[in-house]
Design an enzyme around this catalytic site. Structure first.
Site, PDB file in Angstrom:
ATOM      1  N   ASP A 213      11.311  52.766  12.486  1.00  0.00           N
ATOM      2  CA  ASP A 213      10.929  51.583  13.238  1.00  0.00           C
ATOM      3  C   ASP A 213      10.382  52.069  14.585  1.00  0.00           C
ATOM      4  OD1 ASP A 213      10.840  49.395  14.986  1.00  0.00           O
ATOM      5  OD2 ASP A 213      12.588  48.427  14.098  1.00  0.00           O
ATOM      6  N   TYR A 238       2.412  43.940  19.651  1.00  0.00           N
ATOM      7  CA  TYR A 238       2.341  43.026  20.800  1.00  0.00           C
ATOM      8  C   TYR A 238       3.105  43.531  22.009  1.00  0.00           C
ATOM      9  CZ  TYR A 238       6.412  41.403  18.079  1.00  0.00           C
ATOM     10  OH  TYR A 238       7.552  41.340  17.318  1.00  0.00           O
ATOM     11  N   LYS A 239       3.719  44.697  21.921  1.00  0.00           N
ATOM     12  CA  LYS A 239       4.423  45.268  23.065  1.00  0.00           C
ATOM     13  C   LYS A 239       3.460  46.169  23.845  1.00  0.00           C
ATOM     14  CE  LYS A 239       8.776  45.235  20.410  1.00  0.00           C
ATOM     15  NZ  LYS A 239       9.233  43.918  20.830  1.00  0.00           N
TER      16      LYS A 239
END
Length: 415
Positions: A213, A238-239
């Protein structure tokens, strides 16, 4: 707080900003000119200014101008074109192994299920999935659900919540019954940075596959999946990749596994001949077989501007700035927050530190709410943790200092 300490911190922030080779990139992001302090780029990155023009142009020129022709001209290949670019710039992955697809949750499900099924088919004794007990909820929930669905067993790795899974913990958890290990490269809570190469080797020595991850590392911390010998990986965009709210995730499948893994969500876009519309499903070769439905084209548009910045800057320079930001934040915390009873709940060693730090105090839930009202935006994580996420491309040292001082004032007010 002493006057000397105030002056020292101000002088350090000014000096760090002046010597920062990435300082001009801050102006590339919407909102950077405002006094708002943004400590949550590790949850949702600021949008690049160029993205507004890119989105507008897409609507008027490509969607509006080309209409359905856009699929044949570019859009069908976009998941692979952008996927390969993320692989090259942020993942250390050769072409043909990364694709943009669904949400993080859906891609984790696909790859975890596929890996478990392949391992169990090869050796029926391999029925265990290993996961950290402090991993992100989606990871843990998926593991439990897939284990129940497939008759597998969950092996939980208990970790110090200020750290994460290390080599000793993993060695104690894996064995001849291990099918898949799901690991977080950077802990979502503490910011602990796992040793990707070592943990991959530990899992492989036990005959297990590894699914990484990368949600809290991609775009902030160098990742070298091919060099690790990694099997599988998933991460969100989106980070630190600034893809926008809900932008689709990426999946990495090492080339050696692509022909043998059978992903469980068989949709038309993963078929060998997408437009044959045949009576039976036959998976495509390569990464296309890991797609299911129509690619989320609009969701892929925005992240391209941040990829341009990463290409221009290099992930090594981004990592260096990230370490400087978190190191500065730790020094500020020691100086002005430790006397207030605030504890740093993150690793201090650079080799074990990702892109954010966690500050712990019993009042942090109320502190977070107060800060949001004052345009200082961290996020809260149980138990009693305030997370300071520092995006290297868009965060300055002066902004970091202003935000940490606001945290101190809020702790005084709420404690």
């Amino acid at each position: 707080m002493s006057t000397d300490l105030t002056l020292d911190l101000d002088a350090e922030a000014i000096a760090l900003d002046e010597s920062d080779p990435l300082r001009s990139l801050r102006d590339a992001f919407v909102g950077s000119e405002t006094p708002l302090v943004y400590f949550d780029g590790n949850s949702l990155g600021r949008p690049p200014r160029a993205t507004a023009d890119r989105l507008s142009s897409f609507v008027t020129d490509q969607w509006g101008g080309r209409l359905i022709r856009g699929w044949d001209e570019a859009w069908m290949d976009l998941p692979f074109v952008i996927g390969d670019r993320i692989g090259a710039l942020a993942l250390g992955a050769a072409a043909g192994q990364t694709v943009i697809g669904d949400s993080t949750t859906v891609l984790l499900y696909k790859l975890l299920r596929a890996a478990l099924d392949a391992q169990t088919a090869a050796d029926p004794a391999r029925v265990e999935i290993v996961v950290g007990r402090d991993d992100f909820p989606t990871d843990r929930y998926l593991v439990e659900g897939i284990a129940a669905e497939r008759g597998a067993r969950v092996v939980w790795v208990d970790v110090d919540p200020t750290r994460g899974v290390d080599a000793d913990l993993l060695r104690a958890a894996v064995g001849p019954r291990t099918a898949v290990v799901l690991l977080s490269h950077v802990s979502y809570r503490s910011g602990f940075l796992a040793d990707g190469a070592t943990l991959t080797a530990v899992a492989h020595d036990a005959g297990a596959l590894v699914l990484w991850d990368l949600c809290h590392s991609a775009g902030s911390v160098p990742v070298t999946l091919d060099a690790w010998g990694a099997d599988l990986a998933v991460g969100c965009t989106y980070k630190y990749l600034n893809g926008g709210p809900g932008s689709p995730a990426f999946a990495y499948v090492a080339a050696r596994h692509q022909a043998t893994l059978v992903q469980p969500v068989q949709g038309w876009m993963g078929a060998a001949d997408v437009f044959a519309m045949g009576p039976e499903y036959h998976p495509a070769e390569g990464m296309r077989r890991f797609l299911s439905g129509t690619p989320p084209v609009l969701g892929m548009i925005a992240m391209q501007d941040t990829l341009d910045l990463i290409a221009r800057t290099g992930i090594g320079a981004i990592r260096e700035k990230s370490l400087q930001l978190t190191g500065f934040a730790l020094r500020v915390a020691d100086g002005i927050l430790d006397p207030l009873g605030v504890r740093v709940a993150s690793p201090r060693a650079e080799a074990e530190r990702g892109g954010h730090i966690l500050l712990s105090h019993p009042a942090m839930r109320a502190v977070t709410a107060r800060l949001w009202r004052e345009d200082v935006i961290p996020d809260y994580r149980d138990p009693a943790g305030l997370r300071i996420g520092l995006s290297p491309l868009s965060t300055s040292f002066a902004e970091t200092l202003a935000g940490m001082r606001a945290v101190a004032e809020a702790v005084r007010a709420e404690a």
